[in-house]
Design a protein around this motif. Structure first.
Motif, PDB file in Angstrom:
ATOM      1  N   ASP A 145       0.793  -1.240   0.000  1.00 30.09           N
ATOM      2  CA  ASP A 145       0.000   0.000   0.000  1.00 30.09           C
ATOM      3  C   ASP A 145       0.820   1.282   0.000  1.00 30.09           C
ATOM      4  O   ASP A 145       0.419   2.290   0.575  1.00 30.09           O
ATOM      5  CB  ASP A 145      -0.990   0.010   1.171  1.00 30.09           C
TER       6      ASP A 145
ATOM      7  N   ASN B 180       0.710   3.459  -2.166  1.00 28.37           N
ATOM      8  CA  ASN B 180      -0.109   3.799  -3.337  1.00 28.37           C
ATOM      9  C   ASN B 180      -0.679   5.218  -3.298  1.00 28.37           C
ATOM     10  O   ASN B 180      -1.521   5.562  -4.129  1.00 28.37           O
ATOM     11  CB  ASN B 180      -1.262   2.801  -3.470  1.00 28.37           C
ATOM     12  N   GLN B 181      -0.208   6.034  -2.375  1.00 28.48           N
ATOM     13  CA  GLN B 181      -0.688   7.416  -2.295  1.00 28.48           C
ATOM     14  C   GLN B 181       0.443   8.375  -2.644  1.00 28.48           C
ATOM     15  O   GLN B 181       1.579   7.963  -2.873  1.00 28.48           O
ATOM     16  CB  GLN B 181      -1.242   7.700  -0.890  1.00 28.48           C
ATOM     17  N   TYR B 182       0.106   9.676  -2.673  1.00 32.48           N
ATOM     18  CA  TYR B 182       1.134  10.673  -2.963  1.00 32.48           C
ATOM     19  C   TYR B 182       2.343  10.512  -2.056  1.00 32.48           C
ATOM     20  O   TYR B 182       2.208  10.224  -0.862  1.00 32.48           O
ATOM     21  CB  TYR B 182       0.601  12.092  -2.720  1.00 32.48           C
TER      22      TYR B 182
ATOM     23  N   THR C 164       4.594   6.606  -6.488  1.00 35.17           N
ATOM     24  CA  THR C 164       5.143   6.241  -5.185  1.00 35.17           C
ATOM     25  C   THR C 164       5.672   4.809  -5.118  1.00 35.17           C
ATOM     26  O   THR C 164       6.803   4.584  -4.651  1.00 35.17           O
ATOM     27  CB  THR C 164       4.100   6.485  -4.085  1.00 35.17           C
TER      28      THR C 164
END
Length: 388
Positions: free
Chosen positions: A54, A56-58, A269
């Motif tokens: 995870d 997986n975000q900015y 990311t």
């Protein structure tokens, strides 16, 4: 006209267009510089794990801290460069974004930017975007086959309007590796005229015959006036991941980071996480990379010579510039299209690399970053040129 005046001046990318042509007609693609062999399994596994874990975000706009630490450590270990990961590094969506971010960060409208010709095709649109004027210095093959430039020609283009010089080494499209003496001359001119060096070093680990890559930032007086650009695409055969980075002193990096922030926010990311794994691969990886590409280079040079091309042996990167005047009197665009459509091998016409069409008329570029089987198939198809 509904498009901007700025983009009306942009050429279409002939490199990418030749890939589209190759796909349309089923030609072997020796045009665009991407490998057709797999990336190292370890870094693919690292990317897959990062997605599953995870990431997986900015990320922070200028890159994950562990990756910036790894980049700073890379420059300390290999080049003895003092890089602060908190202020001197930015991770972008490829070295191409690094380059435009660097130019937007330091170049003003009306400035002049020195560029060696032939050049990688994005540099001139970058000048259009920044409303600066490119000033060209010619690279020409010398008697020994190496590409060189006239020092006096370089001295003449520097003036009060010069803000930056783009130094691409190892060089695309010629494969030139700038010598320390050549870099020293560039450095002396930069210091004398208070000019910033923006360097494209994406092929830094792909060199041949003992050629040594030297970052100009390591020369006396240049650390404080150089934006050094590189990335993962070419070294680790992941051109589609779009992972590039730039290092520069904090006062120059401020503008580069701002430009990057409002263009792309951050690089992907999970791929940044994998980038950390890339930079931990040992020296054996880089040694094997050079050996493998050296073998491909020799095969490609022989392949081109035997059908009548006059290639210039590259010292670095994975491209060959070749004169085809002994094969055809066509212009480079016509010849390049016929090569793809009739011969079944796609190359890049010389035009996108030159500001002066007369210099590109008999020149095409081949990329040899391909599997041996691919190059062997291209060799078979090129035999058709002999039968014309």
């Amino acid at each position: 006209m509904r498009t901007s005046i700025r983009t009306q001046r942009f050429p279409e990318s002939i490199i990418r267009e030749m890939t589209r042509v190759a796909l349309d007609v089923g030609a072997i693609n020796l045009s665009q510089g991407y490998p057709d062999f797999p990336a190292p399994q370890a870094i693919k596994d690292a990317a897959a794990r990062a997605i599953q874990d995870d990431w997986n975000q900015y990320s922070v706009t200028w890159g994950l801290k562990p990756l910036r630490d790894a980049i700073a450590d890379h420059y300390r270990r290999r080049y003895e460069m003092d890089v602060n990961p908190d202020t001197d590094v930015v991770v972008c969506c490829g070295a191409t974004e690094c380059m435009i971010a660097a130019m937007l960060g330091v170049v003003n409208p009306g400035d002049e930017v020195v560029c060696f010709e032939p050049y990688y095709e994005s540099y001139i649109p970058n000048c259009f975007i920044t409303q600066s004027t490119p000033r060209f210095v010619s690279l020409r093959p010398a008697a020994d086959g190496a590409w060189t430039f006239d020092p006096d020609e370089l001295r003449r283009v520097f003036n009060a309007k010069t803000k930056a010089i783009i130094v691409n080494s190892p060089h695309n499209p010629t494969g030139k590796v700038f010598t320390r003496d050549e870099l020293q001359l560039i450095a002396e001119l930069c210091i004398a005229h208070d000019v910033i060096a923006i360097t494209d070093e994406i092929y830094e680990f792909i060199t041949y015959d003992g050629a040594q890559h030297t970052p100009i930032a390591t020369l006396p007086g240049m650390a404080e006036r150089t934006i050094t650009i590189s990335g993962m695409s070419k070294t680790f055969s992941v051109t589609g991941w779009r992972l590039g980075y730039a290092v520069a002193p904090a006062d120059l990096m401020v503008g580069v980071r701002k430009a990057h922030d409002f263009m792309s926010v951050c690089a992907a990311t999970p791929l940044q996480v994998a980038g950390i794994a890339m930079l931990t691969l040992g020296d054996d990886y880089y040694r094997q990379l050079r050996e493998d590409y050296a073998q491909r280079r020799e095969f490609a040079l022989e392949m081109l010579r035997e059908v009548g091309f006059k290639p210039v042996t590259p010292e670095g990167a994975y491209y060959i510039m070749a004169d085809f005047s002994a094969i055809s009197d066509e212009d480079d665009i016509t010849f390049g299209l016929r090569m793809a459509q009739e011969i079944g091998v796609a190359c890049v016409p010389g035009s996108p690399f030159f500001s002066r069409p007369e210099r590109s008329r008999n020149i095409v570029r081949f990329a040899f970053c391909k599997k041996r089987e691919t190059l062997e198939q291209a060799r078979e198809r090129l035999q058709r040129l002999k039968r014309r």
